[in-house]
Scaffold this active site. Structure first.
Site, short mmCIF file in Angstrom:
data_model
loop_
_atom_site.label_atom_id
_atom_site.label_comp_id
_atom_site.label_asym_id
_atom_site.label_seq_id
_atom_site.Cartn_x
_atom_site.Cartn_y
_atom_site.Cartn_z
CD GLU A 94 14.18 -24.12 -5.38
OE1 GLU A 94 13.47 -25.04 -4.91
OE2 GLU A 94 14.62 -24.13 -6.54
CD GLU A 116 9.02 -31.68 -2.06
OE1 GLU A 116 8.56 -32.25 -3.08
OE2 GLU A 116 10.14 -31.94 -1.58
#
Length: 271
Positions: A94, A116
């Site tokens: 991730e 992100e």
């Protein structure tokens, strides 16, 4: 009425009990993952090329596990090591900054990102009235597990003691809370999905729907829980293979077998 000295004694015992519990948990994790092993797993996490450099410290990881005493402490030593390897593998994918020809290989670049990059939306599910979004707030991926959506930030914050809806930014600003959100997601069952923890310790019992969807226990099922809607049921998916690559590397470093069912290409995602 109780004497002041007795009350003080009771308070001391209570404090000592809590402290001992956290120390015992910290000892469990540090025995499984020493600082030197952690550093060898995440060789490049503090590389200046990584936006999260200096954020994901070993001390923060150990402290965060204190909130989850069952993580890495259930079952045989093999089971415990395998769960820790699986968790670290999933958070590495991730947050990876690796690429196929990266120095030391693509699986040496976990924990490179804490947020992100270029999110495509604010990740607000406005239909979820239980966990309402707040204006000017975005619920994009943050932290080791890239916690996303208001319906995850809200309950994670409630469980961990922060306001996930009004202050989602804390997940990218506080490294202990960041690790805690990842562990919260790992340890928490969200029906119809089991928890990743229960899968890795062998506690998962498939329902009839799970059996029909070929959702068998193993590392691949944790991928299905985390991001099955985008990655599972696809032959040879590169994202799934990346997760497996991290898992195999960490299992080797922890001197434990990976177990069966590493991918989810034959599994249907959860509804």
């Amino acid at each position: 009425m109780a004497q002041p000295s007795f009350l003080l004694f009771c308070i001391f015992l209570s404090f000592f009990s809590i402290l001992s519990s956290y120390q015992t948990k910290a000892t469990t994790i540090t025995r499984l993952v020493s600082k030197s092993l952690y550093d060898s797993m995440f060789i490049h996490k503090d590389n200046t090329a990584c936006p999260a450099n200096g954020f994901y410290t070993y001390e923060s990881f150990v402290k965060a596990t204190g909130r989850f005493p069952r993580f890495g402490s259930v079952g045989s030593m093999e089971t415990r090591r395998r769960e820790v390897a699986a968790f670290l593998a999933q958070i590495s994918h991730e947050t990876t900054g690796g690429w196929p020809t990266a120095p030391d290989g693509p699986y040496a670049w976990g924990l490179c990102f804490k947020e992100e990059i270029s999110p495509q939306s604010n990740y607000c599910d406005s239909s979820n009235t239980k966990w309402p979004c707040f204006s000017n707030k975005t619920y994009h991926g943050r932290g080791p597990i890239q916690l996303s959506w208001n319906y995850n930030y809200g309950p994670a914050g409630r469980a961990l003691g922060f306001d996930g809806l009004r202050n989602p930014e804390i997940v990218a600003n506080n490294s202990v809370i960041a690790f805690q959100t990842a562990l919260w997601f790992w340890m928490t069952e969200q029906s119809p999905k089991p928890s990743c923890h229960d899968v890795m310790i062998g506690r998962y019992r498939p329902t009839e729907a799970d059996l029909a969807a070929n959702r068998t226990g193993g590392f691949g099922l944790t991928t299905n829980i985390i991001n099955g809607g985008l990655e599972c049921g696809i032959a040879g998916d590169g994202r799934v293979n990346d997760r497996i690559g991290f898992y195999q590397r960490y299992a080797g470093l922890l001197n434990v077998g990976t177990g069966p069912n590493l991918d989810c290409e034959n599994q249907r995602p959860f509804a």
